[in-house]
Scaffold this active site. Structure first.
Site, PDB file in Angstrom:
ATOM      1  CG  ASP A 376      -0.554   0.083   3.262  1.00 33.04           C
ATOM      2  OD1 ASP A 376      -1.652   0.280   2.724  1.00 33.04           O
ATOM      3  OD2 ASP A 376       0.283   0.989   3.642  1.00 33.04           O
ATOM      4  CG  HIS A 497      -2.051   2.480  -1.284  1.00 33.55           C
ATOM      5  ND1 HIS A 497      -1.542   2.118   0.039  1.00 33.55           N
ATOM      6  CD2 HIS A 497      -1.261   2.017  -1.993  1.00 33.55           C
ATOM      7  CE1 HIS A 497      -0.649   1.790   0.020  1.00 33.55           C
ATOM      8  NE2 HIS A 497      -0.354   1.488  -1.290  1.00 33.55           N
ATOM      9  CG  ASP A 499      -6.594   3.131   1.520  1.00 34.13           C
ATOM     10  OD1 ASP A 499      -5.604   4.010   0.767  1.00 34.13           O
ATOM     11  OD2 ASP A 499      -6.043   2.752   2.457  1.00 34.13           O
ATOM     12  CB  CYS A 676      -2.926   3.783   5.910  1.00 34.56           C
ATOM     13  SG  CYS A 676      -3.418   4.911   4.553  1.00 34.56           S
TER      14      CYS A 676
END
Length: 694
Positions: A376, A497, A499, A676
């Site tokens: 991030d 997000h 992802d 992440c």
């Protein structure tokens, strides 16, 4: 010694690939004119304007080093005969090679009356010089002489134009800052981050009195570029240049935001002067990446009056874009954080990276201060030119406790840094770079994206409110041009997000990759199959501390959970359609992964948004053919997790190996997963961005 030259003996100059510059030259029958001429240009003299009153005819004489032509072309019976003078009679003058001495060439025009009596004579004393400001316009790493395309920029394999890197690395390791933030060269090694530019001249030992050369840039370009000069290259093949290169004082600043114009020396004879051009900022909303640098020859008028530019040579650079690297490119180094509670995660990552044969960089708690979200905080990319390239980290505006890591730990020699600063009130979870991905190369409706397309998540297009990636970051990404962004709908997720529901993995066939999408439908299909085969009592989360196990039957009987996943599937399907359209994908290019979600209340807004029900297997790390996947703790059948078995079945068909990493307590419970908590520096593309067809 003068000689008569006929019209037919004039060389053809207008067949060049670019028009020869033309400037007006005055003739004066009262005073001799001293003129400095630049080889490759033309002097244009109006014969009628300078003629004495009552002039009806004229003739021209010149030394052998001078060529001329007359317009309109005279209908002469002999080249010695005077030529009729008309109101539009024009003389074009040129010289094909540089002079050895000042005023070593002459041209004269004689004017005659009606009876061919001589009325006056205008004499030009000419000195010719060759001047060429040169760059690597054909992008082969060599600064060629006077490339006809050096003053413009064109994309594509048959394109042209020089390339400039943003000097965003740091040659200093202590008290460091990006080199572009200092207006001097601290180490000679910094020169490789700059683009060479060469001033080539040929002519007499010195210019005629009062003439001078000046280099200049516009006010608009001055914020984006600096130019330094190398004193050590003042003499061609200077045997001492290697010695001089050790002294940074030999690279004075020529142009900057404070100095828009500066005189540069004329060295005389055959000479080359080397300059180093430094890029200061990346393309952005207010900067298209194009920069022009000009060199002008100035002519004196008289004392107290400004000089007049009589010749200008221009070169154009394009600043190299920041380029992201997709999962299909070869890894170089893996980055993770060490925290007091992520031992199991680190153990799994160490084993995976060691098995894969790559380097592992661990950011310890003294640096990360408990912030474990390596993905991030930053995104790895690179910049590239024909002469040099290096990785560049893009620092997210999220500014968590990892905020110092990109600058303090990554910025260094040949490792650049860039960020975009946003107002704190504008920054949301969508500005973390789990929400910034890039596809592998694709072709869409005949248009090629050989470096893939950037993917970001935003609020739904029709939403009147919602979270979005901050505008300064979006503007930056769009301005790079080479990886045209795609906006997906990710605001339905609590973290928000992309992802969390998609990733790419390499594949041996089709487009050489697959898009993996989270799919509640695939999850329910798997669980219904388990129930049908008598495994309805198999339990999820078994053996996990502080986690209540749930059976397959429990999940299938939970109508509320089913409704929530129907909503999630509709959100993913909307994105699926966008990705198929924007990446040119067929259903065969997409693999649905069995992942369920649940809705929870967003404490900031009171709205309900989705989080993964069990570890989100799509949120993985891709290291070549090895995948690091969140261990899902799914229902076990015959001693094996059914979710892991399904994942292996789907991936092993692509020749990929699955390693399941326990991130449940240290990441999943904190609303993140393996991807992440990790980041990968990858090799750059073999494809050169400047060959992109635009």
């Amino acid at each position: 010694m003068f000689q008569e030259i006929s019209q037919s003996s004039i060389p053809a100059f207008f067949g060049k690939r670019r028009p020869a510059p033309l400037r007006t030259c005055r003739l004066d029958t009262e005073t001799r004119q001293v003129v400095l001429h630049v080889v490759g240009t033309f002097l244009k003299a109006n014969l009628y304007r300078s003629a004495p009153p009552s002039s009806k005819f004229f003739s021209v004489k010149c030394t052998s080093t001078v060529q001329y032509s007359i317009s309109p072309s005279p209908q002469e019976t002999s080249h010695l005969a005077p030529i009729p003078l008309s109101g539009n009679s024009v003389l074009l003058i040129s010289m094909s090679r540089a002079s050895q001495y000042e005023n070593d060439s002459k041209l004269s025009v004689q004017y005659y009356g009606q009876n061919k009596d001589l009325l006056g004579k205008a004499v030009l004393h000419l000195t010719a010089v060759e001047i060429s400001l040169d760059v690597d316009a054909d992008r082969d790493g060599i600064v060629e002489k006077n490339n006809p395309n050096k003053g413009s920029w064109k994309w594509g394999p048959n394109g042209h134009g020089a390339i400039l890197l943003v000097n965003c690395d740091s040659e200093r390791t202590y008290g460091k800052k990006p080199d572009a933030e200092q207006d001097y060269i601290s180490k000679v090694s910094d020169l490789k981050d700059m683009s060479a530019m060469v001033l080539r001249t040929r002519g007499p030992a010195k210019l005629p009195e009062g003439y001078k050369l000046t280099m200049h840039i516009s006010q608009g370009d001055a914020e984006s570029v600096r130019v330094f000069r190398s004193r050590s290259s003042d003499v061609v093949n200077n045997t001492m240049s290697k010695l001089y290169n050790y002294f940074v004082k030999d690279y004075p600043l020529v142009l900057s935001s404070e100095v828009l114009s500066q005189e540069v020396p004329y060295l005389g004879g055959v000479a080359e002067m080397r300059f180093y051009v430094e890029g200061l900022r990346f393309p952005d909303k207010d900067f298209d990446g194009l920069i022009s640098i000009n060199l002008s020859l100035l002519e004196p008028i008289c004392t107290g009056l400004p000089e007049t530019p009589i010749f200008t040579d221009k070169v154009v650079f394009r600043v190299a874009p920041w380029i992201m690297t997709p999962n299909t490119l070869q890894p170089v180094e893996v980055f993770v954080c060490s925290t007091r509670d992520n031992y199991q995660f680190l153990k799994g990552m160490r084993n995976l990276v060691a098995k894969s044969g790559y380097k592992l960089k661990i950011c310890h708690e003294s640096v990360n201060r408990g912030d474990r979200w390596m993905q991030d905080e930053l995104e790895f990319g690179y910049i590239d030119s024909p002469h040099h390239r290096f990785p560049v980290v893009l620092d997210s505006p999220r500014d968590g406790d990892l905020r110092d890591f990109p600058y303090d730990e990554l910025l260094g020699p040949d490792f650049g840094y860039v960020t975009r600063v946003a107002h704190k009130k504008d920054v949301s979870s969508l500005d973390s770079f789990g929400n910034l991905e890039v596809s592998p190369p694709v072709s869409v409706n005949g248009k090629n994206y050989p470096m893939g397309r950037i993917i970001i998540g935003v609020a739904f297009p029709t939403a009147t409110k919602g979270r979005n990636m901050t505008k300064v970051v979006q503007d930056f990404l769009w301005a790079q041009k080479v990886q045209e962004p795609i906006a997906l709908f990710s605001d339905w997720l609590l973290v928000g997000h992309v992802d969390e529901f998609m990733t790419f993995v390499p594949a041996p066939d089709r487009k050489h990759f697959r898009l993996l999408l989270a799919s509640p439908d695939a999850g329910y299909k798997l669980f219904r199959g388990l129930k049908n085969y008598g495994h309805g009592e198999a339990r999820l989360f078994e053996g996990l501390k502080d986690e209540k196990p749930r059976t397959v039957d429990d999940i299938l009987d939970d109508d509320h959970l089913q409704a929530e996943n129907n909503y999630v599937q509709s959100c993913i399907d909307w994105n699926r359609d966008v990705l198929k359209r924007e990446l040119g994908l067929d259903d065969e290019d997409i693999i649905d992964l069995p992942i369920l979600f649940k809705l929870v209340e967003d404490e900031d807004t009171g709205e309900y948004r989705a989080v993964a029900y069990y570890p989100d297997m799509v949120n993985m790390i891709v290291l070549g053919k090895n995948l690091g996947i969140p261990k899902p703790f799914g229902p076990k059948v015959n001693g094996r997790c059914a979710l892991e078995a399904e994942m292996c079945s789907l991936m092993e068909g692509l020749g990929l190996s699955c390693t399941f990493i326990d991130d449940f307590a240290s990441y999943h419970k904190l609303l993140g997963e393996v991807h992440c908590g990790s980041n990968v520096l990858r090799e750059p593309f073999n494809f050169k961005w400047w060959n992109l067809e635009m």
